[in-house]
Design a protein around this motif. Structure first.
Motif, PDB file in Angstrom:
ATOM      1  N   SER A 108     110.972  66.267 -23.019  1.00 30.80           N
ATOM      2  CA  SER A 108     109.957  66.936 -22.207  1.00 30.80           C
ATOM      3  C   SER A 108     109.637  68.290 -22.835  1.00 30.80           C
ATOM      4  O   SER A 108     110.381  68.775 -23.698  1.00 30.80           O
ATOM      5  N   GLU A 109     108.562  68.889 -22.377  1.00 31.90           N
ATOM      6  CA  GLU A 109     108.199  70.207 -22.895  1.00 31.90           C
ATOM      7  C   GLU A 109     109.267  71.236 -22.545  1.00 31.90           C
ATOM      8  O   GLU A 109     109.564  72.124 -23.343  1.00 31.90           O
ATOM      9  N   GLN A 110     109.850  71.118 -21.373  1.00 29.82           N
ATOM     10  CA  GLN A 110     110.914  72.044 -20.967  1.00 29.82           C
ATOM     11  C   GLN A 110     112.122  71.907 -21.896  1.00 29.82           C
ATOM     12  O   GLN A 110     112.668  72.916 -22.353  1.00 29.82           O
TER      13      GLN A 110
ATOM     14  N   VAL B 168     105.582  66.176 -27.887  1.00 30.01           N
ATOM     15  CA  VAL B 168     106.879  66.829 -27.942  1.00 30.01           C
ATOM     16  C   VAL B 168     107.640  66.424 -29.203  1.00 30.01           C
ATOM     17  O   VAL B 168     108.209  67.271 -29.897  1.00 30.01           O
TER      18      VAL B 168
ATOM     19  N   GLN C 231     100.605  70.855 -27.844  1.00 28.28           N
ATOM     20  CA  GLN C 231     100.738  71.040 -26.406  1.00 28.28           C
ATOM     21  C   GLN C 231      99.676  70.233 -25.664  1.00 28.28           C
ATOM     22  O   GLN C 231      99.979  69.552 -24.694  1.00 28.28           O
TER      23      GLN C 231
ATOM     24  N   ARG D 289     100.504  66.689 -25.689  1.00 32.33           N
ATOM     25  CA  ARG D 289     101.849  66.424 -25.150  1.00 32.33           C
ATOM     26  C   ARG D 289     102.735  65.771 -26.221  1.00 32.33           C
ATOM     27  O   ARG D 289     103.520  64.881 -25.940  1.00 32.33           O
TER      28      ARG D 289
END
Length: 109
Positions: A88-90, A32, A27, A30
């Motif tokens: 993306s993280e989402q 992913v 996280q 970043r």
């Protein structure tokens, strides 16, 4: 500096703590793609073990077994479990929830 020395320590780290620590590192960085690869590998490994496919099984073997068990098309499962790459993280969170649903359905259904 001399050679490395192995020293056993009286410490046991729970797997959940290790996984949580790695998740925080991914996280923070970043990462992913790396997180998705680890989630994918874990899911495929657990499904292969659940279906008793053995160590020589391929991802397609897992897809075939899961498709039969779930009554879903092989290409659909392959897209979700193997081919989809969150950007993306989402998307990563949504995808992780979807693969968890597939895994739970395959193991309980």
């Amino acid at each position: 500096m001399g050679p490395l020395v192995h020293e056993p320590l009286p410490v046991v780290v729970k797997a959940a703590e290790t996984a949580e620590g790695r998740a925080r590192l991914y996280q923070d960085s970043r990462s992913v793609e790396r997180a998705a690869d680890n989630l994918r590998a874990g899911t495929l490994s657990r499904l292969a073990r659940h279906f008793n496919l053995g160590v020589g099984s391929t991802a397609d073997d897992v897809m075939d077994a899961a498709a039969r068990k779930l009554g879903r098309p092989h290409p659909e499962l392959r897209h979700t479990l193997l081919d989809f790459r969150p950007q993306s993280e989402q998307q990563l969170v949504q995808w992780a929830q979807e693969i968890e649903r597939i895994e739970q359905e395959a193991m309980t259904g």
